[in-house]
Design a protein around this motif. Structure first.
Motif, mmCIF file in Angstrom:
data_model
loop_
_atom_site.group_PDB
_atom_site.id
_atom_site.type_symbol
_atom_site.label_atom_id
_atom_site.label_comp_id
_atom_site.label_asym_id
_atom_site.label_seq_id
_atom_site.Cartn_x
_atom_site.Cartn_y
_atom_site.Cartn_z
ATOM 1 N N GLN A 6 60.285 26.205 35.601
ATOM 2 C CA GLN A 6 60.470 27.404 36.402
ATOM 3 C C GLN A 6 59.136 27.798 37.012
ATOM 4 O O GLN A 6 58.098 27.732 36.345
ATOM 5 N N ASP A 7 59.170 28.190 38.282
ATOM 6 C CA ASP A 7 57.980 28.741 38.918
ATOM 7 C C ASP A 7 57.873 30.209 38.578
ATOM 8 O O ASP A 7 58.879 30.935 38.510
ATOM 9 N N GLY A 8 56.651 30.665 38.382
ATOM 10 C CA GLY A 8 56.423 32.078 38.134
ATOM 11 C C GLY A 8 55.185 32.562 38.869
ATOM 12 O O GLY A 8 54.323 31.765 39.246
ATOM 13 N N TRP A 9 55.118 33.869 39.083
ATOM 14 C CA TRP A 9 53.956 34.479 39.711
ATOM 15 C C TRP A 9 53.619 35.759 38.953
ATOM 16 O O TRP A 9 54.505 36.445 38.444
ATOM 17 N N LEU A 15 44.976 39.388 42.556
ATOM 18 C CA LEU A 15 45.377 38.086 43.076
ATOM 19 C C LEU A 15 46.773 37.736 42.570
ATOM 20 O O LEU A 15 47.130 38.041 41.423
ATOM 21 N N ARG A 16 47.540 37.080 43.410
ATOM 22 C CA ARG A 16 48.862 36.599 43.006
ATOM 23 C C ARG A 16 48.687 35.168 42.526
ATOM 24 O O ARG A 16 48.383 34.267 43.308
ATOM 25 N N LEU A 17 48.848 34.970 41.214
ATOM 26 C CA LEU A 17 48.649 33.663 40.612
ATOM 27 C C LEU A 17 50.000 32.998 40.317
ATOM 28 O O LEU A 17 50.912 33.631 39.782
ATOM 29 N N HIS A 18 50.085 31.735 40.659
ATOM 30 C CA HIS A 18 51.297 30.953 40.435
ATOM 31 C C HIS A 18 51.161 30.143 39.151
ATOM 32 O O HIS A 18 50.055 29.745 38.759
ATOM 33 N N TYR A 19 52.297 29.889 38.491
ATOM 34 C CA TYR A 19 52.301 29.018 37.316
ATOM 35 C C TYR A 19 53.647 28.326 37.191
ATOM 36 O O TYR A 19 54.650 28.767 37.760
ATOM 37 N N THR A 20 53.652 27.234 36.458
ATOM 38 C CA THR A 20 54.902 26.585 36.077
ATOM 39 C C THR A 20 55.125 26.803 34.591
ATOM 40 O O THR A 20 54.176 26.862 33.801
ATOM 41 N N GLY A 65 46.154 25.541 44.568
ATOM 42 C CA GLY A 65 47.612 25.443 44.610
ATOM 43 C C GLY A 65 48.255 26.594 45.360
ATOM 44 O O GLY A 65 47.882 26.928 46.480
ATOM 45 N N ASP A 66 49.230 27.239 44.718
ATOM 46 C CA ASP A 66 49.962 28.339 45.329
ATOM 47 C C ASP A 66 49.449 29.699 44.881
ATOM 48 O O ASP A 66 50.105 30.720 45.117
ATOM 49 N N SER A 67 48.283 29.726 44.225
ATOM 50 C CA SER A 67 47.636 31.003 43.886
ATOM 51 C C SER A 67 46.743 31.461 45.034
ATOM 52 O O SER A 67 46.311 30.666 45.873
ATOM 53 N N ASP A 68 46.460 32.761 45.053
ATOM 54 C CA ASP A 68 45.636 33.334 46.117
ATOM 55 C C ASP A 68 44.193 32.843 46.051
ATOM 56 O O ASP A 68 43.670 32.536 44.972
ATOM 57 N N TRP A 69 43.561 32.804 47.224
ATOM 58 C CA TRP A 69 42.117 32.587 47.296
ATOM 59 C C TRP A 69 41.421 33.904 46.938
ATOM 60 O O TRP A 69 41.982 34.985 47.129
#
Length: 282
Positions: A6-9, A15-20, A65-69
């Motif tokens: 599952q993808d999560g944020w 910052l908006r950080l993405h994780y699996t 990845g899909d997290s913010d800079w």
């Protein structure tokens, strides 16, 4: 066992950080930290297996990845603070913590600052400092791969990664192509990571070395240091100093280079699984 994740944020430090997220939250949590200029998906082949016994969480570190800079930068203590808040936000601590390359530096900072939140620590081919030759090699590699002009298509990207890493197992090349690139406004495939990450390998990070060695002294949890015999990042001198500094550490050597986890993934998984299960049982 299915291999779905599952993808999560989560919002951390603005910052908006993405994780699996893999496996059942009822199982012990395993947090896996990637290295520079890659994404959380580099752990997919391992998380797929480890989820059988663990609740595996793989974040995209800031700037990746899909997290913010992050405008304010990428110092090791900023990465570590993100992970502290990440663990608290998800309510998953204490955790088993695994890091590769720059993920090792972040892991040492996290475990040193809050040792009560880390059950075991596995460090893959990096330490508080690089070997002298490793510092130069990593800087040159990151400069070459950060400032890419862009790829025409996935075949073009695959040829580039194969040229840099012919020794990797094909799955890891495919993961790079699939998850590490984005299509820009000009229709080119370009890296997702913030180009400012390359400054980590310069003099800006020299003060981190003293800090990380001081954190290494506080690593009371069982610690596994994994290193490649032909690594261009660390050498026997750095590993010996780590073992002498860390209170509860042992080392395992792989007949490979810095990326042994992508060259010999079965061997890496076996080593890591044995270490985790030994201390999980205890």
């Amino acid at each position: 066992m299915h291999d779905a994740y599952q993808d999560g944020w989560v919002e951390i430090n603005g910052l908006r950080l993405h994780y699996t997220e893999w496996g059942s939250p009822a199982k012990p949590t395993l947090l896996m930290l990637h290295g520079l200029n890659v994404t959380c998906h580099t752990w997919d082949p391992f998380a797929r297996e480890l989820q059988k016994n663990y609740h595996v969480i793989c974040p995209d570190l800031r700037g990746h990845g899909d997290s913010d800079w992050a405008r304010e930068g990428y110092r090791v203590r900023q990465f570590a603070n993100d992970i502290h808040r990440f663990i608290d936000a998800l309510g998953t601590g204490p955790v088993h913590l695994v890091g590769h390359s720059n993920g090792v530096r972040v892991g040492i900072a996290v475990a040193g600052e809050r040792p009560e939140m880390v059950r075991t620590l596995a460090l893959s081919d990096a330490g508080p400092q690089n070997s002298p030759s490793g510092a130069v090699a990593m800087r040159d590699f990151l400069t070459a791969t950060t400032n890419l002009r862009g790829f025409r298509d996935e075949a073009d990207a695959r040829a580039f990664y194969l040229g840099h890493h012919p020794e990797w197992q094909p799955e890891f090349i495919n993961l790079h192509v699939k998850y590490q690139l984005r299509k820009n406004w000009a229709g080119k495939l370009v890296p997702k990571q913030d180009p400012d990450l390359q400054w980590i390998t310069g003099s800006i990070s020299l003060p981190d070395v003293t800090y990380l060695w001081s954190m290494a002294k506080r690593l009371s949890m069982p610690t596994l240091v994994m290193a490649g015999r032909t690594s261009n990042v660390i050498d026997a001198e750095v590993v010996d100093k780590m073992l002498a500094t860390m209170p509860n550490a042992k080392a395992t050597w792989f007949d490979s280079g810095h990326y042994f986890l992508r060259e010999r993934p079965d061997e890496f998984l076996s080593c890591l699984s044995a270490f985790l299960s030994e201390h999980e049982a205890a």
